[in-house]
Design a protein around this motif. Structure first.
Motif, PDB file in Angstrom:
ATOM      1  N   MET A   1       0.853  -1.201   0.000  1.00  0.00           N
ATOM      2  CA  MET A   1       0.000   0.000   0.000  1.00  0.00           C
ATOM      3  C   MET A   1       0.882   1.241   0.000  1.00  0.00           C
ATOM      4  O   MET A   1       2.059   1.191   0.308  1.00  0.00           O
ATOM      5  CB  MET A   1      -0.914  -0.014   1.227  1.00  0.00           C
ATOM      6  N   GLU A  54      -7.870   5.294  -1.151  1.00  0.00           N
ATOM      7  CA  GLU A  54      -7.685   4.705  -2.471  1.00  0.00           C
ATOM      8  C   GLU A  54      -6.901   5.683  -3.358  1.00  0.00           C
ATOM      9  O   GLU A  54      -5.866   6.194  -2.955  1.00  0.00           O
ATOM     10  CB  GLU A  54      -9.040   4.262  -3.038  1.00  0.00           C
ATOM     11  N   GLN A  55      -7.361   5.980  -4.558  1.00  0.00           N
ATOM     12  CA  GLN A  55      -6.534   6.708  -5.509  1.00  0.00           C
ATOM     13  C   GLN A  55      -6.141   8.111  -5.044  1.00  0.00           C
ATOM     14  O   GLN A  55      -5.109   8.645  -5.460  1.00  0.00           O
ATOM     15  CB  GLN A  55      -7.252   6.782  -6.872  1.00  0.00           C
ATOM     16  N   ARG A  58      -2.806   7.877  -3.708  1.00  0.00           N
ATOM     17  CA  ARG A  58      -1.899   7.044  -4.492  1.00  0.00           C
ATOM     18  C   ARG A  58      -1.454   7.721  -5.785  1.00  0.00           C
ATOM     19  O   ARG A  58      -0.724   7.126  -6.577  1.00  0.00           O
ATOM     20  CB  ARG A  58      -2.585   5.712  -4.815  1.00  0.00           C
ATOM     21  N   TRP A 217     -15.593   3.177  -7.920  1.00  0.00           N
ATOM     22  CA  TRP A 217     -16.821   2.471  -7.550  1.00  0.00           C
ATOM     23  C   TRP A 217     -18.081   3.122  -8.117  1.00  0.00           C
ATOM     24  O   TRP A 217     -19.180   2.602  -7.930  1.00  0.00           O
ATOM     25  CB  TRP A 217     -16.933   2.409  -6.025  1.00  0.00           C
ATOM     26  N   THR A 235      -4.994   0.514 -13.883  1.00  0.00           N
ATOM     27  CA  THR A 235      -4.127   0.364 -12.721  1.00  0.00           C
ATOM     28  C   THR A 235      -2.768   0.999 -13.002  1.00  0.00           C
ATOM     29  O   THR A 235      -2.085   0.626 -13.954  1.00  0.00           O
ATOM     30  CB  THR A 235      -3.926  -1.118 -12.362  1.00  0.00           C
ATOM     31  N   ILE A 332     -11.221  -1.123   1.053  1.00  0.00           N
ATOM     32  CA  ILE A 332     -10.164  -0.356   0.380  1.00  0.00           C
ATOM     33  C   ILE A 332      -9.610  -1.212  -0.753  1.00  0.00           C
ATOM     34  O   ILE A 332      -9.121  -2.328  -0.523  1.00  0.00           O
ATOM     35  CB  ILE A 332      -9.028   0.009   1.357  1.00  0.00           C
ATOM     36  N   MET A 333      -9.690  -0.704  -1.973  1.00  0.00           N
ATOM     37  CA  MET A 333      -9.117  -1.393  -3.105  1.00  0.00           C
ATOM     38  C   MET A 333      -7.605  -1.129  -3.125  1.00  0.00           C
ATOM     39  O   MET A 333      -7.179   0.018  -3.201  1.00  0.00           O
ATOM     40  CB  MET A 333      -9.761  -0.925  -4.406  1.00  0.00           C
ATOM     41  N   ASP A 334      -6.833  -2.197  -3.060  1.00  0.00           N
ATOM     42  CA  ASP A 334      -5.381  -2.070  -2.919  1.00  0.00           C
ATOM     43  C   ASP A 334      -4.690  -2.966  -3.954  1.00  0.00           C
ATOM     44  O   ASP A 334      -4.102  -3.995  -3.617  1.00  0.00           O
ATOM     45  CB  ASP A 334      -4.967  -2.466  -1.500  1.00  0.00           C
ATOM     46  N   GLY A 367      -2.655   1.777  -7.880  1.00  0.00           N
ATOM     47  CA  GLY A 367      -3.876   2.553  -7.673  1.00  0.00           C
ATOM     48  C   GLY A 367      -4.790   2.420  -8.869  1.00  0.00           C
ATOM     49  O   GLY A 367      -4.332   2.317 -10.015  1.00  0.00           O
TER      50      GLY A 367
END
Length: 440
Positions: A1, A54-55, A58, A217, A235, A332-334, A367
């Motif tokens: 992360m 998230e982003q 990142r 999302w 990504t 959390i999208m990781d 991200g």
């Protein structure tokens, strides 16, 4: 992360009623909540995970007007003004500084493209200008690569993603906003065709307006409302170094990489032509919508068929508001970064700047970037659901443009005069025959 994000503790009480609920506490959502709170509008900011996890924590941290799609320039000019005064406005540091951004060119075609962009910038009286190789030299200390020329904007800057959005969220709270983390919004209720409430995993909040700033999302959330938002995800892989002396003070963006100095003396870096586009079920549903953008940007994208296809194939696209949603299942999208891409990045940057040959990597991360077919965000009301505003699809441009985008979303949900003309960002451009395409 990514590097540790400043924590923003959740308010404990779920309000029964407010005027506006903002869904998503990334840079767009917190900017919207801050703008609403400054207007004196009761607002609740709901985040399924943590603020900016998230982003929004990142990204590269660039705050720029240069090289913007012409449709974004007016909004980016407003955003730069806001970044300049943000620390004083919120009483905390965002790390913003006007360090300049340089886009070096290797070929005559690149030089011509930058000069064409300057024609779009001229009406806004930006300080962007072309520099010769000799003029660029002081901005690129120790550089060993031969560049013909470069587009330089001294007023462009940088901020620190891990601290900026959390600081703005805390400021919104001090102005009266409620900030709820680990509180996913399951859906929107309507009465008489208008927004009347949101249903969260912790209960119902009556309201007359909703701003969806859900980033990657947003398509899934909108789809449960019967709204077909064309959005796919890319990504990106990023690294940050330990402090390094002697590197460029300005941010540098070539055809191969982007680098920028951080407040801690290290650098954030990314390789430009290794962003991964996972093939998913939505890739087929939106194939013709995104085909022009893919053709234009294919040299920067790598297609991949992997686990995400099957994860999204199994993910429900519709649900009732009394059931657990995908937003509660993935807080959390990781995504994992591409280690081969980052290894190549290190070699290329060290080739151009010997000072980076002994760089020590402090962290790496991936991200998910939410993108639209024309690579321009949607910041718009939705005609079929009065009171509902979408602010998403920033296509990797969201952090720098965030403060003004949030203000525009706040203006739209309250019906106030918008900070800029919102026509270019209207949701209906995908259905009204406009046939939007990428420009920059």
């Amino acid at each position: 992360m990514a590097a540790t994000v400043d924590a923003v503790p959740s308010d404990e009480k779920l309000p029964e009623r407010t005027q506006v609920v903002v869904i998503g506490a990334g840079i767009i959502g917190v900017s919207t909540a801050l703008a609403l709170a400054e207007k004196g509008i009761p607002v609740v900011l709901c985040e399924k995970g943590q603020v900016a996890a998230e982003q929004s924590s990142r990204n590269w941290g660039w705050c720029r007007t240069s090289q913007r799609d012409p449709r974004e320039i007016a909004l980016s000019v407003e955003a730069q003004r806001m970044w300049e005064g943000m620390d004083a406005r919120i009483g905390e540091s965002t790390g913003f500084t006007r360090s300049g951004i340089l886009f070096p060119c290797e070929t005559d075609a690149e030089v011509e493209a930058k000069e064409r962009w300057l024609e779009h910038a001229r009406p806004y009286q930006l300080d962007s200008r072309m520099l010769s190789a000799a003029e660029m030299a002081p901005l690129l200390p120790g550089n060993t690569h031969k560049f013909k020329a470069g587009l330089y904007t001294a007023s462009d800057g940088r901020a620190e993603p891990q601290i900026a959005a959390p600081a703005m969220a805390r400021a919104a709270r001090r102005l009266g906003a409620t900030v709820l983390t680990n509180c996913a919004v399951r859906g929107v209720e309507t009465a008489g065709g208008r927004v009347s409430a949101v249903v969260t995993e912790k209960g119902r909040i009556a309201c007359s307006g909703v701003v969806l700033a859900g980033g990657a999302w947003s398509r899934l959330f909108s789809g449960n409302m019967g709204i077909d938002l064309p959005q796919l995800m890319v990504t990106g892989s990023v690294l940050r170094t330990m402090p390094i002396a002697g590197g460029p003070e300005c941010a540098v963006g070539t055809n191969e990489y982007g680098i920028r100095k951080r407040a801690d003396g290290g650098y954030t870096m990314a390789k430009r032509n290794t962003n991964i586009t996972d093939i998913t079920p939505d890739s087929f549903r939106l194939f013709f919508d995104f085909l022009p953008a893919f053709k234009q940007n294919r040299k920067f994208l790598k297609l991949r068929l992997g686990q995400r296809f099957f994860d999204e194939l199994r993910r429900p696209r519709r649900w009732s508001l009394d059931s657990v949603t995908p937003f509660e299942q993935v807080r959390i999208m990781d995504p994992a970064p591409s280690l081969p891409a980052l290894a190549a990045l290190k070699a290329i940057v060290a080739r151009d700047f010997p000072v980076f040959r002994d760089m020590q990597v402090a962290a790496t991360w991936g991200g998910l970037i939410d993108s639209t077919p024309d690579v321009v965000p949607v910041i718009s009301t939705v005609d079929r659901v009065p009171g509902f505003v979408i602010a998403t699809g920033f296509s990797g441009h969201g952090f720098g443009i965030g403060p003004a985008a949030g203000r525009l979303a706040a203006d739209l949900v309250t019906g106030d005069r918008p900070i800029v003309d919102p026509r270019e960002f209207r949701f209906s451009r995908y259905t009204d025959g406009s046939n939007p395409r990428p420009k920059a």
